[in-house]
Write a protein that holds these residues in place. Structure first.
Motif, PDB file in Angstrom:
ATOM      1  N   GLY A  67       0.818  -1.210   0.000  1.00 20.28           N
ATOM      2  CA  GLY A  67       0.000   0.000   0.000  1.00 20.28           C
ATOM      3  C   GLY A  67       0.848   1.255   0.000  1.00 20.28           C
ATOM      4  O   GLY A  67       0.524   2.239  -0.682  1.00 20.28           O
ATOM      5  N   ALA A  68       1.939   1.229   0.761  1.00 19.13           N
ATOM      6  CA  ALA A  68       2.837   2.384   0.807  1.00 19.13           C
ATOM      7  C   ALA A  68       3.491   2.619  -0.554  1.00 19.13           C
ATOM      8  O   ALA A  68       3.667   3.769  -0.974  1.00 19.13           O
ATOM      9  CB  ALA A  68       3.900   2.182   1.884  1.00 19.13           C
ATOM     10  N   ARG A  69       3.823   1.547  -1.258  1.00 16.19           N
ATOM     11  CA  ARG A  69       4.398   1.682  -2.613  1.00 16.19           C
ATOM     12  C   ARG A  69       3.390   2.293  -3.573  1.00 16.19           C
ATOM     13  O   ARG A  69       3.719   3.157  -4.384  1.00 16.19           O
ATOM     14  CB  ARG A  69       4.838   0.318  -3.146  1.00 16.19           C
ATOM     15  CG  ARG A  69       6.096  -0.203  -2.513  1.00 16.19           C
ATOM     16  CD  ARG A  69       6.363  -1.620  -3.012  1.00 16.19           C
ATOM     17  NE  ARG A  69       7.552  -2.138  -2.389  1.00 16.19           N
ATOM     18  CZ  ARG A  69       8.689  -2.376  -3.043  1.00 16.19           C
ATOM     19  NH1 ARG A  69       8.770  -2.151  -4.328  1.00 16.19           N
ATOM     20  NH2 ARG A  69       9.731  -2.830  -2.402  1.00 16.19           N
ATOM     21  N   ILE A  70       2.140   1.829  -3.463  1.00 15.26           N
ATOM     22  CA  ILE A  70       1.084   2.358  -4.328  1.00 15.26           C
ATOM     23  C   ILE A  70       0.875   3.842  -4.027  1.00 15.26           C
ATOM     24  O   ILE A  70       0.785   4.665  -4.941  1.00 15.26           O
ATOM     25  CB  ILE A  70      -0.223   1.556  -4.143  1.00 15.26           C
ATOM     26  CG1 ILE A  70      -0.039   0.137  -4.692  1.00 15.26           C
ATOM     27  CG2 ILE A  70      -1.398   2.258  -4.815  1.00 15.26           C
ATOM     28  CD1 ILE A  70      -1.159  -0.830  -4.365  1.00 15.26           C
ATOM     29  N   ALA A  72       3.743   6.001  -5.395  1.00 12.52           N
ATOM     30  CA  ALA A  72       3.683   6.118  -6.853  1.00 12.52           C
ATOM     31  C   ALA A  72       2.516   7.005  -7.283  1.00 12.52           C
ATOM     32  O   ALA A  72       2.640   7.800  -8.214  1.00 12.52           O
ATOM     33  CB  ALA A  72       3.560   4.730  -7.477  1.00 12.52           C
ATOM     34  N   ARG A  73       1.371   6.880  -6.589  1.00 13.16           N
ATOM     35  CA  ARG A  73       0.220   7.715  -6.914  1.00 13.16           C
ATOM     36  C   ARG A  73       0.537   9.186  -6.725  1.00 13.16           C
ATOM     37  O   ARG A  73       0.255  10.025  -7.587  1.00 13.16           O
ATOM     38  CB  ARG A  73      -0.983   7.328  -6.026  1.00 13.16           C
ATOM     39  CG  ARG A  73      -2.166   8.283  -6.193  1.00 13.16           C
ATOM     40  CD  ARG A  73      -3.289   7.980  -5.232  1.00 13.16           C
ATOM     41  NE  ARG A  73      -2.971   8.110  -3.835  1.00 13.16           N
ATOM     42  CZ  ARG A  73      -2.897   9.250  -3.155  1.00 13.16           C
ATOM     43  NH1 ARG A  73      -3.095  10.407  -3.766  1.00 13.16           N
ATOM     44  NH2 ARG A  73      -2.620   9.258  -1.867  1.00 13.16           N
ATOM     45  N   ILE A  74       1.164   9.514  -5.612  1.00  9.30           N
ATOM     46  CA  ILE A  74       1.516  10.904  -5.314  1.00  9.30           C
ATOM     47  C   ILE A  74       2.543  11.413  -6.329  1.00  9.30           C
ATOM     48  O   ILE A  74       2.439  12.533  -6.827  1.00  9.30           O
ATOM     49  CB  ILE A  74       2.020  11.035  -3.868  1.00  9.30           C
ATOM     50  CG1 ILE A  74       0.847  10.813  -2.901  1.00  9.30           C
ATOM     51  CG2 ILE A  74       2.676  12.385  -3.628  1.00  9.30           C
ATOM     52  CD1 ILE A  74       1.262  10.660  -1.459  1.00  9.30           C
ATOM     53  N   SER A 101      -3.503   1.939   3.010  1.00 12.42           N
ATOM     54  CA  SER A 101      -3.229   1.713   4.436  1.00 12.42           C
ATOM     55  C   SER A 101      -2.965   0.249   4.747  1.00 12.42           C
ATOM     56  O   SER A 101      -2.580  -0.089   5.866  1.00 12.42           O
ATOM     57  CB  SER A 101      -4.399   2.214   5.291  1.00 12.42           C
ATOM     58  OG  SER A 101      -5.540   1.395   5.088  1.00 12.42           O
ATOM     59  N   GLY A 102      -3.194  -0.626   3.774  1.00 11.89           N
ATOM     60  CA  GLY A 102      -2.958  -2.046   3.989  1.00 11.89           C
ATOM     61  C   GLY A 102      -4.141  -2.777   4.581  1.00 11.89           C
ATOM     62  O   GLY A 102      -4.052  -3.961   4.886  1.00 11.89           O
ATOM     63  N   ARG A 103      -5.275  -2.113   4.729  1.00  9.49           N
ATOM     64  CA  ARG A 103      -6.463  -2.759   5.285  1.00  9.49           C
ATOM     65  C   ARG A 103      -7.203  -3.597   4.254  1.00  9.49           C
ATOM     66  O   ARG A 103      -8.038  -4.422   4.612  1.00  9.49           O
ATOM     67  CB  ARG A 103      -7.421  -1.732   5.885  1.00  9.49           C
ATOM     68  CG  ARG A 103      -6.868  -1.109   7.161  1.00  9.49           C
ATOM     69  CD  ARG A 103      -7.851  -0.137   7.744  1.00  9.49           C
ATOM     70  NE  ARG A 103      -7.844   1.044   6.864  1.00  9.49           N
ATOM     71  CZ  ARG A 103      -8.769   1.974   6.866  1.00  9.49           C
ATOM     72  NH1 ARG A 103      -9.801   1.892   7.664  1.00  9.49           N
ATOM     73  NH2 ARG A 103      -8.666   3.011   6.064  1.00  9.49           N
ATOM     74  N   LEU A 108       3.957  -5.239 -12.189  1.00  8.02           N
ATOM     75  CA  LEU A 108       3.464  -5.874 -10.958  1.00  8.02           C
ATOM     76  C   LEU A 108       4.608  -6.155  -9.994  1.00  8.02           C
ATOM     77  O   LEU A 108       4.442  -6.067  -8.793  1.00  8.02           O
ATOM     78  CB  LEU A 108       2.733  -7.181 -11.283  1.00  8.02           C
ATOM     79  CG  LEU A 108       1.306  -7.037 -11.770  1.00  8.02           C
ATOM     80  CD1 LEU A 108       0.742  -8.400 -12.160  1.00  8.02           C
ATOM     81  CD2 LEU A 108       0.440  -6.406 -10.704  1.00  8.02           C
ATOM     82  N   TYR A 109       5.768  -6.461 -10.547  1.00  6.74           N
ATOM     83  CA  TYR A 109       6.943  -6.744  -9.703  1.00  6.74           C
ATOM     84  C   TYR A 109       7.437  -5.515  -8.966  1.00  6.74           C
ATOM     85  O   TYR A 109       8.063  -5.627  -7.921  1.00  6.74           O
ATOM     86  CB  TYR A 109       8.054  -7.384 -10.538  1.00  6.74           C
ATOM     87  CG  TYR A 109       7.639  -8.708 -11.131  1.00  6.74           C
ATOM     88  CD1 TYR A 109       7.459  -9.818 -10.308  1.00  6.74           C
ATOM     89  CD2 TYR A 109       7.388  -8.832 -12.479  1.00  6.74           C
ATOM     90  CE1 TYR A 109       7.052 -11.044 -10.844  1.00  6.74           C
ATOM     91  CE2 TYR A 109       6.982 -10.045 -13.026  1.00  6.74           C
ATOM     92  CZ  TYR A 109       6.817 -11.142 -12.192  1.00  6.74           C
ATOM     93  OH  TYR A 109       6.402 -12.342 -12.712  1.00  6.74           O
ATOM     94  N   ASP A 110       7.164  -4.329  -9.510  1.00  2.00           N
ATOM     95  CA  ASP A 110       7.505  -3.113  -8.792  1.00  2.00           C
ATOM     96  C   ASP A 110       6.632  -2.943  -7.545  1.00  2.00           C
ATOM     97  O   ASP A 110       7.084  -2.430  -6.534  1.00  2.00           O
ATOM     98  CB  ASP A 110       7.326  -1.877  -9.679  1.00  2.00           C
ATOM     99  CG  ASP A 110       8.326  -1.818 -10.809  1.00  2.00           C
ATOM    100  OD1 ASP A 110       9.462  -2.297 -10.641  1.00  2.00           O
ATOM    101  OD2 ASP A 110       7.972  -1.269 -11.878  1.00  2.00           O
ATOM    102  N   LEU A 111       5.389  -3.383  -7.658  1.00  4.53           N
ATOM    103  CA  LEU A 111       4.465  -3.262  -6.528  1.00  4.53           C
ATOM    104  C   LEU A 111       4.595  -4.413  -5.547  1.00  4.53           C
ATOM    105  O   LEU A 111       4.531  -4.215  -4.337  1.00  4.53           O
ATOM    106  CB  LEU A 111       3.017  -3.195  -7.031  1.00  4.53           C
ATOM    107  CG  LEU A 111       2.650  -1.986  -7.872  1.00  4.53           C
ATOM    108  CD1 LEU A 111       1.196  -2.098  -8.323  1.00  4.53           C
ATOM    109  CD2 LEU A 111       2.867  -0.700  -7.099  1.00  4.53           C
ATOM    110  N   VAL A 112       4.738  -5.612  -6.095  1.00  9.17           N
ATOM    111  CA  VAL A 112       4.786  -6.827  -5.257  1.00  9.17           C
ATOM    112  C   VAL A 112       6.036  -7.603  -5.634  1.00  9.17           C
ATOM    113  O   VAL A 112       5.979  -8.529  -6.439  1.00  9.17           O
ATOM    114  CB  VAL A 112       3.531  -7.679  -5.466  1.00  9.17           C
ATOM    115  CG1 VAL A 112       3.508  -8.848  -4.485  1.00  9.17           C
ATOM    116  CG2 VAL A 112       2.272  -6.859  -5.356  1.00  9.17           C
ATOM    117  N   PRO A 113       7.163  -7.225  -5.080  1.00 11.96           N
ATOM    118  CA  PRO A 113       8.423  -7.907  -5.463  1.00 11.96           C
ATOM    119  C   PRO A 113       8.496  -9.333  -4.931  1.00 11.96           C
ATOM    120  O   PRO A 113       7.857  -9.699  -4.018  1.00 11.96           O
ATOM    121  CB  PRO A 113       9.502  -7.050  -4.821  1.00 11.96           C
ATOM    122  CG  PRO A 113       8.838  -6.190  -3.835  1.00 11.96           C
ATOM    123  CD  PRO A 113       7.373  -6.173  -4.151  1.00 11.96           C
TER     124      PRO A 113
END
Length: 70
Positions: A7-10, A13-15, A44-46, A65-70
């Motif tokens: 979630g923090a990675r997303i 990247a969004r910001i 937030s990971g919820r 996808l690997y950038d988000l979920v390595p």
């Protein structure tokens, strides 16, 4: 990797791309009155998005996808 870390990675990247939560929700196809709530919960990971939504998130953010979920 935890859902909070993803979630923090997303969020980062969004910001970086200049999206508000509401605009990002629309860009990834989440509609309705609580569309930005979905983004908040993911960041937030919820909540962990389903695979097809995660793939869309990566595409909109210009990531793999690997950038988000390595």
């Amino acid at each position: 990797m935890t859902s909070q870390e993803i979630g923090a990675r997303i969020r980062a990247a969004r910001i970086e791309k200049g999206y508000t939560q509401k605009a990002f929700a629309e860009a990834i196809g989440v509609t309705g009155g609580s569309s930005d709530a979905f983004v908040r919960m993911v960041e937030s990971g919820r909540r962990f998005p389903p695979y097809d939504r995660l793939r869309t998130i990566a595409l909109v953010l210009g990531l793999s996808l690997y950038d988000l979920v390595p």
